[in-house]
Design a protein around this motif. Sequence first.
Motif, PDB file in Angstrom:
ATOM      1  N   CYS A 273     -32.627  -7.374  -8.280  1.00 47.64           N
ATOM      2  CA  CYS A 273     -31.345  -7.801  -7.704  1.00 47.64           C
ATOM      3  C   CYS A 273     -30.181  -7.538  -8.643  1.00 47.64           C
ATOM      4  O   CYS A 273     -29.019  -7.657  -8.248  1.00 47.64           O
ATOM      5  CB  CYS A 273     -31.396  -9.279  -7.305  1.00 47.64           C
ATOM      6  N   LEU A 274     -30.442  -7.171  -9.889  1.00 45.08           N
ATOM      7  CA  LEU A 274     -29.379  -6.845 -10.842  1.00 45.08           C
ATOM      8  C   LEU A 274     -29.109  -5.345 -10.913  1.00 45.08           C
ATOM      9  O   LEU A 274     -28.290  -4.898 -11.711  1.00 45.08           O
ATOM     10  CB  LEU A 274     -29.744  -7.369 -12.236  1.00 45.08           C
ATOM     11  N   SER A 275     -29.792  -4.572 -10.077  1.00 49.70           N
ATOM     12  CA  SER A 275     -29.605  -3.125 -10.065  1.00 49.70           C
ATOM     13  C   SER A 275     -28.220  -2.776  -9.530  1.00 49.70           C
ATOM     14  O   SER A 275     -27.745  -3.349  -8.553  1.00 49.70           O
ATOM     15  CB  SER A 275     -30.680  -2.488  -9.186  1.00 49.70           C
ATOM     16  N   ARG A 276     -27.556  -1.836 -10.192  1.00 45.12           N
ATOM     17  CA  ARG A 276     -26.231  -1.390  -9.773  1.00 45.12           C
ATOM     18  C   ARG A 276     -26.051   0.050 -10.222  1.00 45.12           C
ATOM     19  O   ARG A 276     -26.746   0.532 -11.100  1.00 45.12           O
ATOM     20  CB  ARG A 276     -25.153  -2.276 -10.367  1.00 45.12           C
ATOM     21  N   TYR A 277     -25.095   0.736  -9.590  1.00 42.10           N
ATOM     22  CA  TYR A 277     -24.812   2.113  -9.991  1.00 42.10           C
ATOM     23  C   TYR A 277     -24.160   2.132 -11.367  1.00 42.10           C
ATOM     24  O   TYR A 277     -23.356   1.269 -11.705  1.00 42.10           O
ATOM     25  CB  TYR A 277     -23.898   2.800  -8.984  1.00 42.10           C
ATOM     26  N   ASP A 278     -24.521   3.135 -12.155  1.00 43.66           N
ATOM     27  CA  ASP A 278     -23.938   3.323 -13.476  1.00 43.66           C
ATOM     28  C   ASP A 278     -22.520   3.840 -13.306  1.00 43.66           C
ATOM     29  O   ASP A 278     -22.322   4.941 -12.783  1.00 43.66           O
ATOM     30  CB  ASP A 278     -24.781   4.323 -14.267  1.00 43.66           C
TER      31      ASP A 278
ATOM     32  N   THR B  37     -28.718   4.464 -11.875  1.00 45.91           N
ATOM     33  CA  THR B  37     -28.557   3.014 -11.754  1.00 45.91           C
ATOM     34  C   THR B  37     -28.858   2.339 -13.082  1.00 45.91           C
ATOM     35  O   THR B  37     -29.551   2.880 -13.940  1.00 45.91           O
ATOM     36  CB  THR B  37     -29.484   2.427 -10.673  1.00 45.91           C
ATOM     37  N   LEU B  38     -28.332   1.137 -13.223  1.00 46.80           N
ATOM     38  CA  LEU B  38     -28.587   0.282 -14.378  1.00 46.80           C
ATOM     39  C   LEU B  38     -29.239  -0.994 -13.872  1.00 46.80           C
ATOM     40  O   LEU B  38     -28.961  -1.438 -12.766  1.00 46.80           O
ATOM     41  CB  LEU B  38     -27.276  -0.073 -15.084  1.00 46.80           C
ATOM     42  N   GLY B  39     -30.063  -1.632 -14.689  1.00 47.41           N
ATOM     43  CA  GLY B  39     -30.682  -2.889 -14.312  1.00 47.41           C
ATOM     44  C   GLY B  39     -31.843  -2.687 -13.362  1.00 47.41           C
ATOM     45  O   GLY B  39     -32.152  -1.584 -12.944  1.00 47.41           O
ATOM     46  N   GLU B  40     -32.485  -3.810 -13.027  1.00 51.25           N
ATOM     47  CA  GLU B  40     -33.633  -3.767 -12.133  1.00 51.25           C
ATOM     48  C   GLU B  40     -33.531  -4.875 -11.100  1.00 51.25           C
ATOM     49  O   GLU B  40     -32.864  -5.881 -11.313  1.00 51.25           O
ATOM     50  CB  GLU B  40     -34.930  -3.942 -12.925  1.00 51.25           C
TER      51      GLU B  40
END
Length: 55
Positions: free
Chosen positions: A20-25, A15-18
């Motif tokens: 609520c901005l976390s998303r799969y790479d 994942t990227l971000g942390e």
Amino acid sequence: MTDPLDKATSKAPATLGEGCLSRYDPDDLSPEDGTEFPGAAELWKQMKPEPEGEA
């Protein structure tokens, strides 16, 4: 009977971000992760509402 949680032990994509901005790479995803959806454009055309005044 097989354990229903066996599938949960597979490797999750990075994942990227942390928070609520976390998303799969996107670079870590593969077709096995369900990243391909060839019918997406057709489904979108069926699902989106037509603008008013057009028919």
